[in-house]
Write a protein that holds these residues in place. Sequence first.
Motif, PDB file in Angstrom:
ATOM      1  N   PHE A 242     -15.575  19.854  44.204  1.00  0.00           N
ATOM      2  CA  PHE A 242     -15.458  20.756  43.063  1.00  0.00           C
ATOM      3  C   PHE A 242     -14.472  21.890  43.359  1.00  0.00           C
ATOM      4  O   PHE A 242     -13.656  22.265  42.506  1.00  0.00           O
ATOM      5  N   ASP A 243     -14.563  22.439  44.563  1.00  0.00           N
ATOM      6  CA  ASP A 243     -13.676  23.553  44.923  1.00  0.00           C
ATOM      7  C   ASP A 243     -12.207  23.149  44.853  1.00  0.00           C
ATOM      8  O   ASP A 243     -11.354  23.938  44.429  1.00  0.00           O
ATOM      9  N   VAL A 244     -11.900  21.919  45.256  1.00  0.00           N
ATOM     10  CA  VAL A 244     -10.507  21.458  45.209  1.00  0.00           C
ATOM     11  C   VAL A 244     -10.042  21.351  43.759  1.00  0.00           C
ATOM     12  O   VAL A 244      -8.940  21.792  43.412  1.00  0.00           O
ATOM     13  N   TYR A 245     -10.878  20.753  42.905  1.00  0.00           N
ATOM     14  CA  TYR A 245     -10.526  20.669  41.482  1.00  0.00           C
ATOM     15  C   TYR A 245     -10.312  22.061  40.899  1.00  0.00           C
ATOM     16  O   TYR A 245      -9.325  22.333  40.203  1.00  0.00           O
ATOM     17  N   SER A 246     -11.250  22.943  41.157  1.00  0.00           N
ATOM     18  CA  SER A 246     -11.187  24.274  40.573  1.00  0.00           C
ATOM     19  C   SER A 246      -9.965  25.041  41.065  1.00  0.00           C
ATOM     20  O   SER A 246      -9.286  25.718  40.285  1.00  0.00           O
ATOM     21  N   THR A 247      -9.676  24.923  42.350  1.00  0.00           N
ATOM     22  CA  THR A 247      -8.518  25.618  42.924  1.00  0.00           C
ATOM     23  C   THR A 247      -7.221  25.157  42.285  1.00  0.00           C
ATOM     24  O   THR A 247      -6.299  25.957  42.073  1.00  0.00           O
ATOM     25  N   ASN A 248      -7.141  23.881  41.941  1.00  0.00           N
ATOM     26  CA  ASN A 248      -5.928  23.348  41.325  1.00  0.00           C
ATOM     27  C   ASN A 248      -5.827  23.686  39.840  1.00  0.00           C
ATOM     28  O   ASN A 248      -4.725  23.928  39.324  1.00  0.00           O
ATOM     29  N   LEU A 249      -6.967  23.700  39.135  1.00  0.00           N
ATOM     30  CA  LEU A 249      -6.932  23.850  37.686  1.00  0.00           C
ATOM     31  C   LEU A 249      -6.976  25.311  37.219  1.00  0.00           C
ATOM     32  O   LEU A 249      -6.340  25.672  36.223  1.00  0.00           O
ATOM     33  N   ALA A 250      -7.729  26.145  37.914  1.00  0.00           N
ATOM     34  CA  ALA A 250      -7.940  27.517  37.448  1.00  0.00           C
ATOM     35  C   ALA A 250      -6.640  28.309  37.287  1.00  0.00           C
ATOM     36  O   ALA A 250      -6.453  28.985  36.252  1.00  0.00           O
ATOM     37  N   PRO A 251      -5.698  28.264  38.242  1.00  0.00           N
ATOM     38  CA  PRO A 251      -4.463  29.037  38.060  1.00  0.00           C
ATOM     39  C   PRO A 251      -3.648  28.591  36.850  1.00  0.00           C
ATOM     40  O   PRO A 251      -2.855  29.368  36.316  1.00  0.00           O
ATOM     41  N   ALA A 252      -3.863  27.342  36.410  1.00  0.00           N
ATOM     42  CA  ALA A 252      -3.130  26.836  35.246  1.00  0.00           C
ATOM     43  C   ALA A 252      -3.889  27.060  33.948  1.00  0.00           C
ATOM     44  O   ALA A 252      -3.473  26.590  32.880  1.00  0.00           O
ATOM     45  N   GLY A 253      -5.037  27.746  34.018  1.00  0.00           N
ATOM     46  CA  GLY A 253      -5.776  28.076  32.808  1.00  0.00           C
ATOM     47  C   GLY A 253      -6.580  26.932  32.231  1.00  0.00           C
ATOM     48  O   GLY A 253      -6.944  26.958  31.054  1.00  0.00           O
ATOM     49  N   ARG A 254      -6.869  25.914  33.049  1.00  0.00           N
ATOM     50  CA  ARG A 254      -7.744  24.829  32.606  1.00  0.00           C
ATOM     51  C   ARG A 254      -9.112  25.062  33.235  1.00  0.00           C
ATOM     52  O   ARG A 254      -9.224  25.282  34.433  1.00  0.00           O
TER      53      ARG A 254
END
Length: 634
Positions: free
Chosen positions: A123-135
């Motif tokens: 989950f942390d990997v997904y979140s780290t990749n998506l959060a900065p892009a506003g997803r």
Amino acid sequence: MIYKIKHYLSPNFKYILRFCPFCRHLISDHFIFWQSEYIAPRDARLAWMSGFTGSAGTAVITQNKAVLWTDSRYWIQAERQMDCNWELQRDASIRSITNWLILEIPEGDQVGFDPFLFSVDIFDVYSTNLAPAGRILKSIPDNLVDKIWTGRPPLPPDNPIRLPDNVIERTWPMKVDQIRAQISDNPYKPTAVLLSALDETAWLFNLRGNDIPFNPFFYSYTLLSMDEIWLFVHIERITEELKVYLNSSCYHSYCVQLLEYSSVRTYLQSYLQRPNVRVWVGTEYTNQALYELITPEDKRLTSTYSPVLTTKAVKDATEQRILKEAHVRDAVAVMQLLMWLEKKVPEGTENELTAAHFVDQCRSEQKNSRGPSFETISASGPNAALAHYSPSNETARKLSVDEMYLVDSGGQYLDGTTDITRTVHWGKPTDFQKEAYTRVLMGNIEISRTIFPAGTRGVNMEMLGRRALWEVGLNYGHGTGHGVGNYFGVHEWPVGFQSNNIPFQEGMFTSIEPGYYKENDFGIRIEDIAVTVPAITKYGNNYLTFETVSLVPYDRKLINTSLLSPEQLHWLNKYYETIRSMVGPELERQALKEEYDWMMKHTAPFLTAGASAVISSVTLLVTVLPSVLLYNLL
């Protein structure tokens, strides 16, 4: 299956997304609640949605697209099994999935996911990749696929069982004491440990189940504190005998309180309401559904692996002994297969599937057999170039003396779990096939014979398995080894040769399995299970080496001894002596005379350079002697 897929996909996936009014996209990972490699039929959501039955994959469903990501082992399989509604992405990395989401969905949109299907780390990997892009990732604990899956298979009917005393050294209260000692000694002062992986609970209580194919696990969670034990299971499956065994009718610190499996989130939240509590979780295997409840942050303590997983990794004396005994009986079954194939393949009557069934049958006849430990990889010729191919009625290739054959199989026994791979050729192998095979064998031997300080990480010696291949520009694309359990998972973390495995200590069991695969031609893998044991060195103490416990000879026809060093030849001959001394008596006990003769033939010692010279001298003496005698007679 095709009908079901088309019906499901026809409304552009809006049917499933209706159940999630706040999200427009859905991620569905192959893994399930306990991050398990194998799943029960009722948890095969990805297969139900897409038709794809491989063991690794992630699907993303949007309002108008359905996309599957999987690794190279399964590209061909996915293309065959999915219909035209699905798009295949030939990249299994999370980065590929999140990049696709960022390109496909608008900024600010929410992406729904089932938190039971994601470990904390994933989950942390997904979140780290998506959060900065506003997803935004949106947790949906009630799985959306389950809401529309009519005819979903029921819970398996078998009840959990306790292990017999003769395969146990540590009782479950003793194990509880071990884990509580680690809770008490931890400087960050946790008050409880949460166990999410199925093998954690099964190990702690010396219980086994039958909920997961090839794995003796049962649906469960455990919350263990210094003075209480909560076991979350389907209570109706716990027999009165097990309730007595678990002391479930009392309330002191060695009484197991049985709670419904589905209540784990509710009860965890209740525990967290207590003052001054802190829950210890291993982020590699704890699911996000439980982790997200542990708030505020000062109520949680994290480590990569839970103390149960790291403690379980070191086998006690009884576990080591019985696991070795299981490998002796397992060797008998594999030898029966190889001997049978030597006779049957030239007749042209057998295929990959019949060979897989034969070795399963041979194992079933051995003492304490509990079935295979995974689906047998039985692969001939180009199929063996697919590292994790398993035959079916549609794909089974006829076995031929003109092709190499790879069989990777294993058994579950009440006293141990096995996993072994042998590659053979019944005809005339090419010079390249012999060289590639020999270099794979050299890699296996080099790891097996190495001496290293206790506490060395497997990743720091993994290259020994590849060096002989690298020297001629060859390599393989899978890991070099994994842990193995005692009537447990055949792939048991956290032991092995990858960067996220723990350092080796005495008493750990691991596979050693280098390989080489030539696309559309052949595949080679040589896999043995080995245990770390003390090594005797000239000066130092606290050094380890590996003792190989898989006991089946390699294919002599494929070994080019001129490539082996004297040390490698010596190791090989000692290994064959061990096979004779360990498996020979078992073959005699089972009155398997033909198999005994086969074993003796295939474990004949290889001649070293010095031995060859001695034999040449003896041969010369025998040749000259009659002439001398004749001269004296004259």
